[in-house]
Design a protein around this motif. Structure first.
Motif, PDB file in Angstrom:
ATOM      1  N   GLU A  37       0.819  -1.217   0.000  1.00  0.00           N
ATOM      2  CA  GLU A  37       0.000   0.000   0.000  1.00  0.00           C
ATOM      3  C   GLU A  37       0.855   1.271   0.000  1.00  0.00           C
ATOM      4  O   GLU A  37       0.345   2.364  -0.233  1.00  0.00           O
ATOM      5  CB  GLU A  37      -0.961   0.005   1.194  1.00  0.00           C
ATOM      6  CG  GLU A  37      -1.947  -1.156   1.205  1.00  0.00           C
ATOM      7  CD  GLU A  37      -2.897  -1.184   0.018  1.00  0.00           C
ATOM      8  OE1 GLU A  37      -3.158  -0.117  -0.589  1.00  0.00           O
ATOM      9  OE2 GLU A  37      -3.385  -2.274  -0.312  1.00  0.00           O
ATOM     10  N   ASP A  38       2.159   1.143   0.289  1.00  0.00           N
ATOM     11  CA  ASP A  38       3.053   2.310   0.278  1.00  0.00           C
ATOM     12  C   ASP A  38       3.536   2.650  -1.131  1.00  0.00           C
ATOM     13  O   ASP A  38       4.074   3.735  -1.359  1.00  0.00           O
ATOM     14  CB  ASP A  38       4.266   2.068   1.190  1.00  0.00           C
ATOM     15  CG  ASP A  38       3.858   1.922   2.646  1.00  0.00           C
ATOM     16  OD1 ASP A  38       2.850   2.548   3.045  1.00  0.00           O
ATOM     17  OD2 ASP A  38       4.535   1.172   3.381  1.00  0.00           O
ATOM     18  N   THR A  39       3.378   1.720  -2.060  1.00  0.00           N
ATOM     19  CA  THR A  39       3.771   1.959  -3.444  1.00  0.00           C
ATOM     20  C   THR A  39       2.520   2.309  -4.237  1.00  0.00           C
ATOM     21  O   THR A  39       1.602   1.493  -4.325  1.00  0.00           O
ATOM     22  CB  THR A  39       4.448   0.715  -4.044  1.00  0.00           C
ATOM     23  OG1 THR A  39       5.584   0.375  -3.249  1.00  0.00           O
ATOM     24  CG2 THR A  39       4.878   0.967  -5.483  1.00  0.00           C
ATOM     25  N   PRO A  40       2.452   3.526  -4.789  1.00  0.00           N
ATOM     26  CA  PRO A  40       1.236   3.925  -5.506  1.00  0.00           C
ATOM     27  C   PRO A  40       1.013   3.131  -6.786  1.00  0.00           C
ATOM     28  O   PRO A  40       1.958   2.675  -7.427  1.00  0.00           O
ATOM     29  CB  PRO A  40       1.481   5.409  -5.819  1.00  0.00           C
ATOM     30  CG  PRO A  40       2.948   5.611  -5.693  1.00  0.00           C
ATOM     31  CD  PRO A  40       3.475   4.564  -4.778  1.00  0.00           C
ATOM     32  N   ALA A  41      -0.256   2.981  -7.129  1.00  0.00           N
ATOM     33  CA  ALA A  41      -0.624   2.322  -8.383  1.00  0.00           C
ATOM     34  C   ALA A  41      -0.222   3.210  -9.557  1.00  0.00           C
ATOM     35  O   ALA A  41      -0.182   4.437  -9.441  1.00  0.00           O
ATOM     36  CB  ALA A  41      -2.126   2.064  -8.412  1.00  0.00           C
ATOM     37  N   THR A  42       0.075   2.578 -10.679  1.00  0.00           N
ATOM     38  CA  THR A  42       0.393   3.296 -11.917  1.00  0.00           C
ATOM     39  C   THR A  42      -0.260   2.542 -13.065  1.00  0.00           C
ATOM     40  O   THR A  42      -0.799   1.458 -12.881  1.00  0.00           O
ATOM     41  CB  THR A  42       1.917   3.355 -12.181  1.00  0.00           C
ATOM     42  OG1 THR A  42       2.398   2.021 -12.382  1.00  0.00           O
ATOM     43  CG2 THR A  42       2.666   4.033 -11.054  1.00  0.00           C
ATOM     44  N   PHE A  43      -0.172   3.123 -14.262  1.00  0.00           N
ATOM     45  CA  PHE A  43      -0.538   2.365 -15.449  1.00  0.00           C
ATOM     46  C   PHE A  43       0.644   1.464 -15.767  1.00  0.00           C
ATOM     47  O   PHE A  43       1.733   1.637 -15.217  1.00  0.00           O
ATOM     48  CB  PHE A  43      -0.879   3.304 -16.606  1.00  0.00           C
ATOM     49  CG  PHE A  43      -2.132   4.100 -16.349  1.00  0.00           C
ATOM     50  CD1 PHE A  43      -3.331   3.467 -16.052  1.00  0.00           C
ATOM     51  CD2 PHE A  43      -2.112   5.483 -16.381  1.00  0.00           C
ATOM     52  CE1 PHE A  43      -4.492   4.190 -15.802  1.00  0.00           C
ATOM     53  CE2 PHE A  43      -3.264   6.214 -16.125  1.00  0.00           C
ATOM     54  CZ  PHE A  43      -4.451   5.560 -15.836  1.00  0.00           C
ATOM     55  N   GLU A  44       0.465   0.507 -16.675  1.00  0.00           N
ATOM     56  CA  GLU A  44       1.518  -0.479 -16.916  1.00  0.00           C
ATOM     57  C   GLU A  44       2.830   0.119 -17.410  1.00  0.00           C
ATOM     58  O   GLU A  44       3.884  -0.472 -17.228  1.00  0.00           O
ATOM     59  CB  GLU A  44       1.038  -1.584 -17.849  1.00  0.00           C
ATOM     60  CG  GLU A  44       0.639  -1.121 -19.226  1.00  0.00           C
ATOM     61  CD  GLU A  44       0.030  -2.245 -20.046  1.00  0.00           C
ATOM     62  OE1 GLU A  44       0.284  -3.421 -19.763  1.00  0.00           O
ATOM     63  OE2 GLU A  44      -0.712  -1.919 -20.991  1.00  0.00           O
TER      64      GLU A  44
END
Length: 106
Positions: A29-36
């Protein structure tokens, strides 16, 4: 994967669900989501603009003239081991057709 449907010109959002492969290795949860491709904003000409929030929620702002089902985007998260997980978000835009009623007067 996640989908959403709304009328032409309206902003939509959806949040793909990410589940860890093992409870001992949860989603980071500390690493933000991104697009691929690692970006957080993606514009598709003739379709609209996608933005992904750190929690994986995707917001889609369609171009005014776009209707139909977009090709969507792939959202990427990682688990605590750094293993990448992907899911897709696909919005559908329903066309709005204005109507008119003739009027007469005497």
């Amino acid at each position: 994967d996640a989908t959403s449907t709304d009328i032409q010109g309206q902003t939509q959002s959806g949040k793909p669900t990410f589940t860890e492969g093992d409870p001992n290795v949860p989603i980071d949860e500390d690493t933000p989501a991104t697009f691929e491709d690692g970006s957080t904003t993606k514009t598709v000409e003739g379709v609209g603009t996608y933005t992904v929030a750190a929690d994986g929620t995707v917001t889609f702002v369609p171009e005014k003239s776009f209707t139909g089902t977009a090709t969507g985007v792939t959202v990427k998260r990682v688990d605590k081991n750094g293993t990448e997980i992907t899911a897709k978000y696909t919005p559908t835009v329903t066309p709005v057709t204005p109507t008119a009623e003739p009027a007469t007067s005497t």
